[in-house]
Enzyme design. Structure first.
Site, short mmCIF file in Angstrom:
data_model
loop_
_atom_site.label_atom_id
_atom_site.label_comp_id
_atom_site.label_asym_id
_atom_site.label_seq_id
_atom_site.Cartn_x
_atom_site.Cartn_y
_atom_site.Cartn_z
N TYR A 54 -0.70 40.96 -11.44
CA TYR A 54 -1.36 42.27 -11.56
C TYR A 54 -0.56 43.21 -12.46
O TYR A 54 -1.13 44.07 -13.14
CB TYR A 54 -1.65 42.86 -10.17
CG TYR A 54 -2.79 42.09 -9.53
CD1 TYR A 54 -2.56 41.09 -8.60
CD2 TYR A 54 -4.10 42.30 -9.96
CE1 TYR A 54 -3.61 40.34 -8.08
CE2 TYR A 54 -5.17 41.55 -9.45
CZ TYR A 54 -4.91 40.57 -8.51
OH TYR A 54 -5.95 39.82 -8.01
N ARG A 57 -1.92 42.47 -15.83
CA ARG A 57 -3.26 43.01 -16.06
C ARG A 57 -3.20 44.54 -16.21
O ARG A 57 -3.97 45.12 -16.97
CB ARG A 57 -4.19 42.59 -14.91
CG ARG A 57 -4.44 41.08 -14.93
CD ARG A 57 -5.38 40.64 -13.85
NE ARG A 57 -6.71 41.21 -14.05
CZ ARG A 57 -7.63 41.21 -13.09
NH1 ARG A 57 -7.37 40.73 -11.90
NH2 ARG A 57 -8.83 41.71 -13.33
N HIS A 105 -14.06 45.65 -5.43
CA HIS A 105 -12.96 44.69 -5.34
C HIS A 105 -11.60 45.32 -5.53
O HIS A 105 -10.62 44.62 -5.81
CB HIS A 105 -13.18 43.57 -6.38
CG HIS A 105 -14.39 42.74 -6.07
ND1 HIS A 105 -14.98 41.92 -7.01
CD2 HIS A 105 -15.14 42.64 -4.95
CE1 HIS A 105 -16.02 41.32 -6.47
NE2 HIS A 105 -16.16 41.74 -5.22
N SER A 174 -21.84 37.48 -13.65
CA SER A 174 -22.46 36.14 -13.54
C SER A 174 -23.18 35.99 -12.21
O SER A 174 -23.76 34.94 -11.92
CB SER A 174 -21.35 35.08 -13.67
OG SER A 174 -20.40 35.26 -12.61
N1 APR Z 1 -21.41 42.46 -22.40
C1 APR Z 1 -22.01 42.24 -21.19
N2 APR Z 1 -21.81 41.12 -20.45
C2 APR Z 1 -20.97 40.19 -20.96
C3 APR Z 1 -20.31 40.34 -22.20
C4 APR Z 1 -20.56 41.55 -22.92
N3 APR Z 1 -19.98 41.78 -24.12
N4 APR Z 1 -19.54 39.23 -22.42
C5 APR Z 1 -19.73 38.42 -21.34
N5 APR Z 1 -20.59 38.99 -20.48
C6 APR Z 1 -21.08 38.48 -19.19
C7 APR Z 1 -21.08 36.96 -19.05
O1 APR Z 1 -22.25 36.43 -19.63
C8 APR Z 1 -21.05 36.81 -17.54
O2 APR Z 1 -22.37 36.82 -16.99
O3 APR Z 1 -20.21 38.93 -18.18
C9 APR Z 1 -20.31 38.05 -17.06
C10 APR Z 1 -18.91 37.76 -16.59
O4 APR Z 1 -19.00 36.97 -15.43
P1 APR Z 1 -17.67 36.71 -14.60
O5 APR Z 1 -16.56 36.37 -15.54
O6 APR Z 1 -18.02 35.76 -13.49
O7 APR Z 1 -17.28 38.15 -14.00
P2 APR Z 1 -17.88 38.81 -12.70
O8 APR Z 1 -19.32 38.43 -12.48
O9 APR Z 1 -17.57 40.26 -12.77
O10 APR Z 1 -16.97 38.14 -11.54
C11 APR Z 1 -17.18 38.63 -10.24
O11 APR Z 1 -15.30 37.32 -9.48
O12 APR Z 1 -13.17 36.55 -9.76
C12 APR Z 1 -13.93 37.48 -9.10
O13 APR Z 1 -13.16 39.52 -8.29
C13 APR Z 1 -13.50 38.87 -9.47
O14 APR Z 1 -14.89 40.83 -9.66
C14 APR Z 1 -14.77 39.47 -10.08
C15 APR Z 1 -15.87 38.61 -9.49
#
Ligand code: APR
Length: 229
Positions: A54, A57, A105, A174
């Site tokens: 962290y 980050r 989170h 996602s």
């Molecule tokens: N603009 C918008 N969305 C984007 C962009 C962009 N420029 N680039 C990528 N993405 C999208 C991807 O297509 C994907 O659907 O952002 C999403 C990222 O997904 P994840 O990496 O799974 O992130 P997230 O959904 O926030 O993860 C949820 O998982 O690990 C835990 O606590 C962590 O809060 C996080 C949680």
């Protein structure tokens, strides 16, 4: 009376600021074993590693800026009662000027006392690093992050917000992690729901998908909302 716009954001919201997402190619979980650096068991096993993760980050966060997507959401406050719910632990919504941000989170720039979790401390640019030995006000501290295997205390307030929405928007997630991914199901039937994501996860046909990045997508959304205001 302004309509209430509730926006649920994920890591994709901050991608255009230069912060990597978790599950895209080259994402954070490709480079770090998630259960080692972001779980309650991992913290018990190796707290020094988690403090380091962290610290890294935080160092990255203070070097980046909010992007057009964050700023576009602030702009929408002129026309709507905007409330942000975010899975992100960065402070980019706040730094862009959003007036209502609920973190599901946790918050990267905060740590909390190990012996009293209601004691929160905001770290500043000159003191970004913590270790298991760091003492603040005589307390050992931990990242103010919801690790995997831990409860999500702000989920109930988030559900209340979604249920009060006249319009719901999901940006850059996602939809892979619960309970955050379930928020969509609490939207009142019949309200418009938008999903901005260049590679959208599968969602009900009633959701308006804007398959663009956050910056462009929020601009597209704004045009659409203002045409129907
Ligand atoms: N603009 C918008 N969305 C984007 C962009 C962009 N420029 N680039 C990528 N993405 C999208 C991807 O297509 C994907 O659907 O952002 C999403 C990222 O997904 P994840 O990496 O799974 O992130 P997230 O959904 O926030 O993860 C949820 O998982 O690990 C835990 O606590 C962590 O809060 C996080 C949680």
């Amino acid at each position: 009376m302004k309509k209430r716009l509730v926006v649920s954001t994920g890591a994709g919201m901050s991608a255009e600021s230069g912060i990597s997402t978790f599950r895209d190619a080259g994402g954070l979980w490709e480079n770090y074993p998630v259960m080692e650096v972001a779980s309650a068991d991992g913290f018990r096993r190796n707290p020094a590693l988690i403090h380091r993760f962290y610290n890294e980050r935080r160092a990255e966060l203070v070097s980046v800026e909010p992007n057009a997507g964050h700023r576009g959401l602030v702009e929408l406050e002129k026309y709507f009662d905007v409330h942000i719910i975010t899975q992100n632990v960065d402070d980019l919504h706040e730094r862009a000027g959003s007036s209502s941000v609920l973190h599901l989170h946790g918050e990267l720039m905060k740590v909390r006392a190990m012996d009293n979790e209601s004691l929160l401390y905001t770290l500043d640019k000159d003191h970004l690093e913590t270790t298991p030995d760091t003492l603040i006000d005589g307390h050992h501290v931990r990242p103010h992050i919801v690790f995997f295997q831990e409860a999500v205390p702000n989920f109930e307030p988030a559900v209340d917000l979604v249920q009060s929405a006249d319009i719901m928007v999901i940006i850059g997630t996602s939809l892979a992690v619960y309970p955050a991914a379930a928020l969509l199901n609490y939207a009142r039937r019949g309200i418009p729901v938008y999903y901005i994501d260049p590679r959208p996860a599968s969602v009900p046909a009633s959701v308006h998908v804007i398959a663009q990045g956050a910056g462009e997508g929020v601009a597209t959304l704004t045009r659409e909302l203002l045409n129907n205001i």
